[in-house]
Enzyme design. Structure first.
Site, PDB file in Angstrom:
ATOM      1  N   SER A 143       0.847  -1.187   0.000  1.00 46.68           N
ATOM      2  CA  SER A 143       0.000   0.000   0.000  1.00 46.68           C
ATOM      3  C   SER A 143       0.878   1.229   0.000  1.00 46.68           C
ATOM      4  CB  SER A 143      -0.888   0.013   1.251  1.00 46.68           C
ATOM      5  OG  SER A 143      -1.530   1.262   1.427  1.00 46.68           O
ATOM      6  N   TYR A 156      -2.936  -0.241  10.347  1.00 43.49           N
ATOM      7  CA  TYR A 156      -2.787  -0.556   8.926  1.00 43.49           C
ATOM      8  C   TYR A 156      -1.412  -0.148   8.413  1.00 43.49           C
ATOM      9  CZ  TYR A 156      -3.854  -0.770   3.936  1.00 43.49           C
ATOM     10  OH  TYR A 156      -3.840  -1.066   2.584  1.00 43.49           O
TER      11      TYR A 156
END
Length: 274
Positions: A143, A156
């Protein structure tokens, strides 16, 4: 002729969103695809669409037994495995440390890291033997949050930094037989969910105005779909086109990491006008 003619891939979380886009693109490039999918309805629907081009295993990416079964069923159907794609994941919906309830923090950490990190390790371990036979590759979904802050909350962001570490460590350990790389997408409207410990199991990332956010925040100033990211995975899976590539994470987030002054200018315009 496709870039992946004759190859076989296994994708976790391939029933929707980015995973589904990867499955469809891999098939279009000539590959046959195994999928490990937790959701029974998604698994059945995907199996019907794929027909002879794919095999779908219902199970969890966090289960060693299910990962082994997915590899076995893929090889039984197609005779080999060339690429493992660790893709299933959770997002924390940008929940900050201060906003995280202390009593929910251990559970949320466990759920998010179990899928985003342990799930990749389990799938990688289950596929090593077959990938070594084909001099294949592994690709992990990272990501923009694996490079920069602000792509999620601390849970995250930490998990995606861990994915970057996995790519480098496994590339080191598994060379020269197996290449290991990652792809770091940005935002896209998908069914990506959050951890149940935070009450986010039924909340989809796509419920947010993702297209507007990407248009506003990214220098490319355009909505980005899951399919737009698939080409980077095809590139890394291709032996001909990525023969020397291992230990890398390819950032294809629409330019979020270089938005700097442009985003600042837009913010100043909002705050103070022309």
């Amino acid at each position: 002729m496709g870039w992946l003619d004759g190859q076989v891939a296994l994708v976790t979380g391939g029933g929707s969103g980015l995973g589904r886009a990867l499955v469809e693109r891999f098939v279009a490039e000539g590959a046959r695809v195994g999928v490990l999918e937790l959701n029974s309805d998604k698994a059945k629907q995907l199996a019907a669409v794929l027909g002879d081009s794919g095999v779908v295993t219902e199970g969890s990416a966090t289960s060693w037994a299910d990962n082994r079964r997915a590899v076995a069923e893929t090889v039984a159907a197609f005779g080999r495995l060339d690429t493992f794609v660790g893709n299933a994941g959770l997002w924390d919906f940008g929940t900050s440390l201060e906003a995280l309830p202390a009593e929910a923090l251990p559970g949320a950490f466990s759920q998010l890291f179990e899928l985003n990190v342990l799930g990749y390790l389990l799938g990688a371990k289950a596929s090593i033997e077959q990938l070594r036979r084909t001099n294949g590759s592994m690709i992990f979904t990272g990501s923009n949050a694996g490079f920069y802050p602000g792509g999620g909350g601390p849970l995250y962001t930490a998990s995606k930094h861990a994915v970057t570490g996995l790519v480098k460590q496994l590339a080191y350990e598994l060379a020269p037989e197996i290449r290991v790389n990652g792809v770091a997408p940005g935002g896209m409207p998908t069914d990506l969910r959050g951890p149940a410990a935070l009450g986010l199991a039924d909340t989809a990332f796509g419920s947010m105005p993702v297209d507007q956010l990407m248009t506003r925040m990214a220098p490319l100033e355009r909505p980005i779909s899951a399919a737009d990211y698939a080409g980077t995975y095809v590139l890394l899976a291709s032996r001909e086109n990525s023969a020397t590539t291992t230990g890398s994470v390819h950032n294809c987030d629409g330019g979020l990491g270089v938005r700097g002054r442009k985003a600042d200018a837009a913010l100043m315009q909002d705050l103070f006008g022309s």
